[in-house]
Scaffold this motif. Structure first.
Motif, PDB file in Angstrom:
ATOM      1  N   ASP A  16      37.622  44.060  23.395  1.00 21.95           N
ATOM      2  CA  ASP A  16      38.538  42.922  23.495  1.00 21.95           C
ATOM      3  C   ASP A  16      39.922  43.351  23.982  1.00 21.95           C
ATOM      4  N   THR A  17      39.983  44.469  24.684  1.00 13.57           N
ATOM      5  CA  THR A  17      41.221  44.887  25.338  1.00 13.57           C
ATOM      6  C   THR A  17      41.217  44.382  26.778  1.00 13.57           C
ATOM      7  N   HIS A  18      42.412  44.382  27.383  1.00 18.42           N
ATOM      8  CA  HIS A  18      42.545  43.801  28.721  1.00 18.42           C
ATOM      9  C   HIS A  18      43.376  44.717  29.622  1.00 18.42           C
ATOM     10  N   THR A  22      36.170  47.288  36.866  1.00 15.13           N
ATOM     11  CA  THR A  22      35.042  46.496  36.386  1.00 15.13           C
ATOM     12  C   THR A  22      35.057  46.457  34.869  1.00 15.13           C
ATOM     13  N   ALA A  23      34.520  45.386  34.325  1.00 12.43           N
ATOM     14  CA  ALA A  23      34.505  45.186  32.882  1.00 12.43           C
ATOM     15  C   ALA A  23      33.455  44.144  32.549  1.00 12.43           C
ATOM     16  N   ASP A  24      33.380  43.774  31.250  1.00 14.05           N
ATOM     17  CA  ASP A  24      32.449  42.728  30.844  1.00 14.05           C
ATOM     18  C   ASP A  24      32.755  41.409  31.546  1.00 14.05           C
ATOM     19  N   GLU A  25      34.047  41.162  31.802  1.00 16.33           N
ATOM     20  CA  GLU A  25      34.437  39.908  32.443  1.00 16.33           C
ATOM     21  C   GLU A  25      35.651  40.147  33.327  1.00 16.33           C
ATOM     22  N   ALA A  72      51.823  34.146  47.911  1.00 16.60           N
ATOM     23  CA  ALA A  72      50.737  33.999  46.942  1.00 16.60           C
ATOM     24  C   ALA A  72      50.226  35.367  46.528  1.00 16.60           C
ATOM     25  N   ARG A  73      49.673  35.418  45.355  1.00 16.57           N
ATOM     26  CA  ARG A  73      49.066  36.646  44.837  1.00 16.57           C
ATOM     27  C   ARG A  73      47.872  36.278  43.964  1.00 16.57           C
ATOM     28  N   LEU A  74      46.985  37.245  43.806  1.00 10.92           N
ATOM     29  CA  LEU A  74      45.800  37.069  42.966  1.00 10.92           C
ATOM     30  C   LEU A  74      45.913  38.055  41.802  1.00 10.92           C
ATOM     31  N   ILE A  75      45.910  37.547  40.579  1.00  8.79           N
ATOM     32  CA  ILE A  75      46.002  38.383  39.382  1.00  8.79           C
ATOM     33  C   ILE A  75      44.607  38.466  38.768  1.00  8.79           C
ATOM     34  N   VAL A  76      44.039  39.675  38.753  1.00  7.64           N
ATOM     35  CA  VAL A  76      42.678  39.883  38.262  1.00  7.64           C
ATOM     36  C   VAL A  76      42.747  40.617  36.921  1.00  7.64           C
ATOM     37  N   THR A  77      42.259  39.973  35.875  1.00  5.04           N
ATOM     38  CA  THR A  77      42.295  40.520  34.520  1.00  5.04           C
ATOM     39  C   THR A  77      40.896  40.960  34.111  1.00  5.04           C
TER      40      THR A  77
END
Length: 404
Positions: A221-223, A246-249, A210-215
């Protein structure tokens, strides 16, 4: 000179009062009876609480609905009560109208078309007797009202059924039976947080990874995304600890890969500006009411007429302990404005019962500075820099370029 400002929006006031109360998002969400994601959207002004949730918020935060909606604090004679005055109700209605106006889309509904057809038919029938036009118009209005009511009822039923079906599909297709996560160890230089997460898979598959992908989603509006490999603790439990931007979301997706190579994904959570609980407010601007500092360049000098403002604010985890502003001309620092004894504004007392420090959270303090006149040449840049150190040792720099 200092100036305290009240948080401007309902979301900012909820955030400020929660921090003042020393409550986490999870704790306040549980007290109100909503999800942490819903509370995060309220604090980020991406949605508004309903009236029942507003009353529960006021009770949990030991304040009134009016303070949440208008920012007007309770008087010393007024006991905290989750009541709602006419002024508070108007503030809530204004906020809802503002939000709805931004996302409203006008479309023609099928029911409206039916109403128009019926109206046209009634008008045609009524042409033979002009004296009955008023009666026919009343009938048309009645049909329109009935159709509108039926359309609203049908739409509400369709939305409810759609939500139920989607919930059932999500539960059937979910990979995780539960999850928990937290953030810590904020680093201002790299703008990262340490994310610690624990996910329990719905079904234990021997040999699965398993892995956790954090966007991270930014204001432009860039990622950007980071993949964290998880450790299998046995029994379908996977854990991970790693640094994330860290980011807006921040959106986290759980990815489970079976031994046969089959890969499945499920989005677990979206957190809005999680660094906000760790990073103090540091804003460098010009003067009062947003007017930039005024200056003139004459006779080989630059003269200033107006204030530079440095606004600082504390969180429950960190607060400013050192700050100064500098005037730089042609790459050389020519004047420094230190701000001493910040602790008096941010850590004013100790709790006489516990010995813990009390920190002002949810408000800002603005420090004003008018630089002196200095020699200047036409090809020289003029830059004002603010440097702030918080209680965790993180350093923040903000710049304002007056002449490039």
């Amino acid at each position: 000179m200092t100036n305290r400002e009240t948080p401007a929006t309902i979301g900012q006031r909820i955030l400020a009062l929660r921090r003042t109360a020393g409550m986490s998002q999870e704790a306040l969400a549980a007290a109100v009876g909503v999800s942490r994601q819903a509370l995060g959207k309220w604090e980020a002004d991406q949605s508004l609480p309903g009236l029942d949730n507003l009353l529960a918020l006021a009770e949990a935060l030991h304040t009134s609905c009016d303070e949440l909606l208008t920012g007007r604090p309770l008087s010393s004679e007024q006991p905290p009560a989750p009541s709602l005055s006419a002024e508070g109700m108007q503030a809530l209605l204004d906020a809802r109208e503002t939000r709805e106006t931004k996302r409203r889309r006008i479309s023609l509904a099928a029911g409206g078309g039916v109403a128009l057809v019926l109206a046209a038919a009634l008008l045609c029938v009524g042409l033979y007797a002009g004296s009955r036009m008023d009666d026919l118009q009343n009938r048309i209005d009645g049909v329109n009202g009935q159709v509108a009511g039926m359309q609203g009822t049908l739409q509400a039923q369709v939305d409810s059924m759609t939500n139920r079906v989607q919930t059932m599909l999500d539960e059937q297709n979910s990979l995780a039976a539960g999850e928990s996560h937290s953030y810590s160890e904020w680093e201002s230089g790299s703008r990262t947080l340490l994310l610690t997460a624990r996910v329990t898979a719905k079904q234990s598959v021997p040999g699965a990874s398993a892995r956790l992908i954090v966007t991270a989603t930014y204001p432009t509006d860039t990622h950007s995304a980071v993949t964290l490999e998880m450790t299998d603790e046995g029994g379908g439990v996977f854990t991970v600890s790693g640094r994330v931007a860290t980011a807006d979301e921040l959106t986290a997706t759980f990815q489970l890969e079976s031994p046969d190579g089959t890969v499945q994904n499920q989005q677990l959570w979206s957190d809005y500006a999680p660094h906000g609980q760790f990073e103090p407010i540091v804003e460098l601007g010009g003067g009062i009411d947003g007017q930039l500092i005024r200056f003139e360049t004459q006779n080989g000098q630059i003269r200033f007429d107006g204030d530079v403002g440095l606004s600082l604010g504390a969180t429950e985890y960190a607060w400013p302990v050192e700050a100064e502003m500098q005037l730089e001309i042609g790459g050389q620092v020519v004047e420094t404005f230190p701000i001493p004894e910040l602790y008096k504004d941010f850590v004013p007392t100790e709790d006489s019962y516990t010995g813990d420090q009390a920190v002002f959270v949810g408000s800002t303090v603005t420090y004003f500075w008018t630089p002196q006149a200095h020699p200047w040449k036409a090809d020289q840049s003029v830059i004002i820099t603010a440097r702030v150190v918080d209680s965790q040792g993180n350093v923040y720099e903000r710049q304002m370029e007056l002449i490039s």
